[in-house]
Structure formats: C-alpha cells, structure tokens
Scaffold this motif. Structure first.
Motif, mmCIF file in Angstrom:
data_model
loop_
_atom_site.group_PDB
_atom_site.id
_atom_site.type_symbol
_atom_site.label_atom_id
_atom_site.label_comp_id
_atom_site.label_asym_id
_atom_site.label_seq_id
_atom_site.Cartn_x
_atom_site.Cartn_y
_atom_site.Cartn_z
ATOM 1 N N GLU A 48 37.022 42.048 17.400
ATOM 2 C CA GLU A 48 38.435 42.375 17.615
ATOM 3 C C GLU A 48 38.555 42.992 18.997
ATOM 4 O O GLU A 48 37.837 43.932 19.323
ATOM 5 C CB GLU A 48 38.922 43.389 16.574
ATOM 6 C CG GLU A 48 39.015 42.869 15.167
ATOM 7 C CD GLU A 48 40.229 42.001 14.939
ATOM 8 O OE1 GLU A 48 41.270 42.240 15.584
ATOM 9 O OE2 GLU A 48 40.132 41.083 14.117
ATOM 10 N N LEU A 49 39.453 42.463 19.806
ATOM 11 C CA LEU A 49 39.665 43.005 21.141
ATOM 12 C C LEU A 49 40.979 43.761 21.209
ATOM 13 O O LEU A 49 41.966 43.364 20.593
ATOM 14 C CB LEU A 49 39.691 41.879 22.184
ATOM 15 C CG LEU A 49 38.394 41.135 22.431
ATOM 16 C CD1 LEU A 49 38.645 39.962 23.380
ATOM 17 C CD2 LEU A 49 37.348 42.058 22.998
ATOM 18 N N THR A 50 40.965 44.840 21.983
ATOM 19 C CA THR A 50 42.163 45.607 22.258
ATOM 20 C C THR A 50 42.415 45.550 23.752
ATOM 21 O O THR A 50 41.497 45.777 24.548
ATOM 22 C CB THR A 50 41.989 47.074 21.817
ATOM 23 O OG1 THR A 50 41.717 47.094 20.411
ATOM 24 C CG2 THR A 50 43.232 47.888 22.102
ATOM 25 N N VAL A 51 43.647 45.233 24.134
ATOM 26 C CA VAL A 51 44.014 45.154 25.548
ATOM 27 C C VAL A 51 44.588 46.503 25.964
ATOM 28 O O VAL A 51 45.477 47.038 25.305
ATOM 29 C CB VAL A 51 45.049 44.042 25.799
ATOM 30 C CG1 VAL A 51 45.466 44.004 27.256
ATOM 31 C CG2 VAL A 51 44.506 42.700 25.350
ATOM 32 N N VAL A 52 44.063 47.047 27.069
ATOM 33 C CA VAL A 52 44.566 48.294 27.633
ATOM 34 C C VAL A 52 45.460 47.927 28.811
ATOM 35 O O VAL A 52 44.990 47.377 29.811
ATOM 36 C CB VAL A 52 43.408 49.218 28.092
ATOM 37 C CG1 VAL A 52 43.968 50.517 28.648
ATOM 38 C CG2 VAL A 52 42.441 49.475 26.952
ATOM 39 N N LYS A 53 46.742 48.199 28.664
ATOM 40 C CA LYS A 53 47.728 47.869 29.692
ATOM 41 C C LYS A 53 47.651 48.880 30.841
ATOM 42 O O LYS A 53 47.068 49.945 30.706
ATOM 43 C CB LYS A 53 49.145 47.909 29.099
ATOM 44 C CG LYS A 53 49.352 46.960 27.953
ATOM 45 C CD LYS A 53 49.382 45.576 28.465
ATOM 46 C CE LYS A 53 50.027 44.645 27.462
ATOM 47 N NZ LYS A 53 50.297 43.357 28.015
ATOM 48 N N GLU A 100 32.188 44.938 24.700
ATOM 49 C CA GLU A 100 33.181 46.014 24.607
ATOM 50 C C GLU A 100 34.337 45.554 23.717
ATOM 51 O O GLU A 100 34.705 44.394 23.742
ATOM 52 C CB GLU A 100 33.740 46.347 25.995
ATOM 53 C CG GLU A 100 32.705 46.721 27.020
ATOM 54 C CD GLU A 100 32.231 48.146 26.870
ATOM 55 O OE1 GLU A 100 33.034 48.988 26.421
ATOM 56 O OE2 GLU A 100 31.063 48.411 27.181
ATOM 57 N N SER A 101 34.903 46.477 22.979
ATOM 58 C CA SER A 101 36.037 46.100 22.137
ATOM 59 C C SER A 101 37.362 46.258 22.879
ATOM 60 O O SER A 101 38.379 45.738 22.445
ATOM 61 C CB SER A 101 36.062 46.925 20.858
ATOM 62 O OG SER A 101 36.197 48.296 21.167
ATOM 63 N N GLU A 102 37.348 46.966 24.020
ATOM 64 C CA GLU A 102 38.552 47.120 24.822
ATOM 65 C C GLU A 102 38.391 46.378 26.137
ATOM 66 O O GLU A 102 37.317 46.383 26.740
ATOM 67 C CB GLU A 102 38.842 48.597 25.107
ATOM 68 C CG GLU A 102 39.304 49.351 23.891
ATOM 69 C CD GLU A 102 39.783 50.752 24.224
ATOM 70 O OE1 GLU A 102 39.482 51.274 25.317
ATOM 71 O OE2 GLU A 102 40.460 51.337 23.364
ATOM 72 N N VAL A 103 39.471 45.750 26.562
ATOM 73 C CA VAL A 103 39.485 45.024 27.832
ATOM 74 C C VAL A 103 40.801 45.359 28.529
ATOM 75 O O VAL A 103 41.837 45.474 27.880
ATOM 76 C CB VAL A 103 39.322 43.498 27.607
ATOM 77 C CG1 VAL A 103 40.446 42.939 26.755
ATOM 78 C CG2 VAL A 103 39.221 42.761 28.918
ATOM 79 N N THR A 104 40.740 45.550 29.843
ATOM 80 C CA THR A 104 41.965 45.874 30.568
ATOM 81 C C THR A 104 42.761 44.600 30.833
ATOM 82 O O THR A 104 42.198 43.513 30.981
ATOM 83 C CB THR A 104 41.652 46.563 31.916
ATOM 84 O OG1 THR A 104 40.911 45.671 32.737
ATOM 85 C CG2 THR A 104 40.889 47.860 31.710
#
Length: 162
Positions: A48-53, A100-104
């Motif tokens: 699961e990926l989370t996008v960091v705005k 990584e689970s977070e990506v910018t």
C-alpha cells in the motif's frame, strides 16, 4: 464485484484473460440484476502506498489518477494504449519496489516526466507544464529550449529532421 450501472453486488465473470504480459487479469463481467456488462482488472499490489503532497497532506496512492494524468498528456498523440498501460504498470512497480510505503508527489511527477520524455516529446512538455505549473509563454519557451539542447547533446531524436 459491484455493478457500475445499478450497484448490485451480484455480477458474473463471463471471460478472463491475462493482459500486460501476465501482470494483470482482465475480467469481462455481466450483472445478474440489470444485465449490464463491464470490465475489471486484477493486478498484483506489492504494498500500500501513501502519497505525501507538497502541503504535507497524505492520501492513498491512486493508480487510476496516475493513468488519467498520463492519458491527458498523451491525448491525440500516436501512443498506443498498450504502451501506456505498460508504462503505467512499470511506474507503479518502481514505486512499490522502493521499499518505502510513502512516496512524495514530486517523486511520482519526476518519474512520470522521465518516462514521458523517452516516449513522446509533446506529451512530456504537456505534463511538465502542469507539473511544474507553467504560468506564461516564457515558461514553455525556456523548457522547450532546454529540451532541444538536451536532444542536441545525444538525446533520443538526434539526427532527425525538424
């Protein structure tokens, strides 16, 4: 699978086949209630990926949103659907494989720009104009000048007639 026409939960798979070189399964379905036919895709998801705005806001990664932005950039260009689907799947696999689970959002944008640069110069400039928030013609001019200089230094189109 919920029917997109009537919302019923009762649909039947009529046909299944592999797509994207075996990376996805395309299923043709029919609703048992209204008879509507629709297609679904099943893909492997590594994480699961989370996008960091840029604002710091976090939201779940949305493959369809990525696909829409790329399709807008390539609209009316000679780029086939299969090529786009492979590119999108490749981008998603790259992001999921990072560990990584977070990506910018900026990393996603840069990866899309790199992929489009090798695919279609016009789509690349279109995407860049939105991603980099061009506000006037000078922004386009500077970007296209930079692109032309990079092509002249051994880029993909060197030697072609303009």
């Amino acid at each position: 699978m919920r029917c997109p026409y009537c919302g019923a939960d009762n649909s039947q798979v009529k046909e299944s086949r592999q797509t994207e070189e075996g990376a996805a399964i395309r299923r043709r379905r029919a609703c048992a209630i209204c008879g509507g036919r629709f297609t679904t895709f099943e893909r492997v998801q590594l994480r699961e990926l989370t996008v960091v705005k840029r604002s710091g806001k976090r939201e779940p990664f949305d493959r369809d949103k990525l696909a829409r932005s790329i399709q807008i950039a390539t609209r009316k260009r000679a780029v086939g659907e299969e090529v786009l689907e492979r590119m999108i799947s490749g981008l998603v696999r790259q992001l999921e494989s990072r560990g990584e689970s977070e990506v910018t959002a900026s990393e996603i944008g840069e990866r899309v720009m790199e992929a489009l640069k090798g695919l279609d110069d016009v789509a690349y400039v279109r995407f860049a104009s939105v991603y980099r928030n061009f506000s006037e013609a000078r922004d386009f001019e500077a970007f296209v000048t930079e692109l032309a200089q990079s092509v002249g230094k051994g880029g993909a189109h060197e030697g072609e007639d303009d």
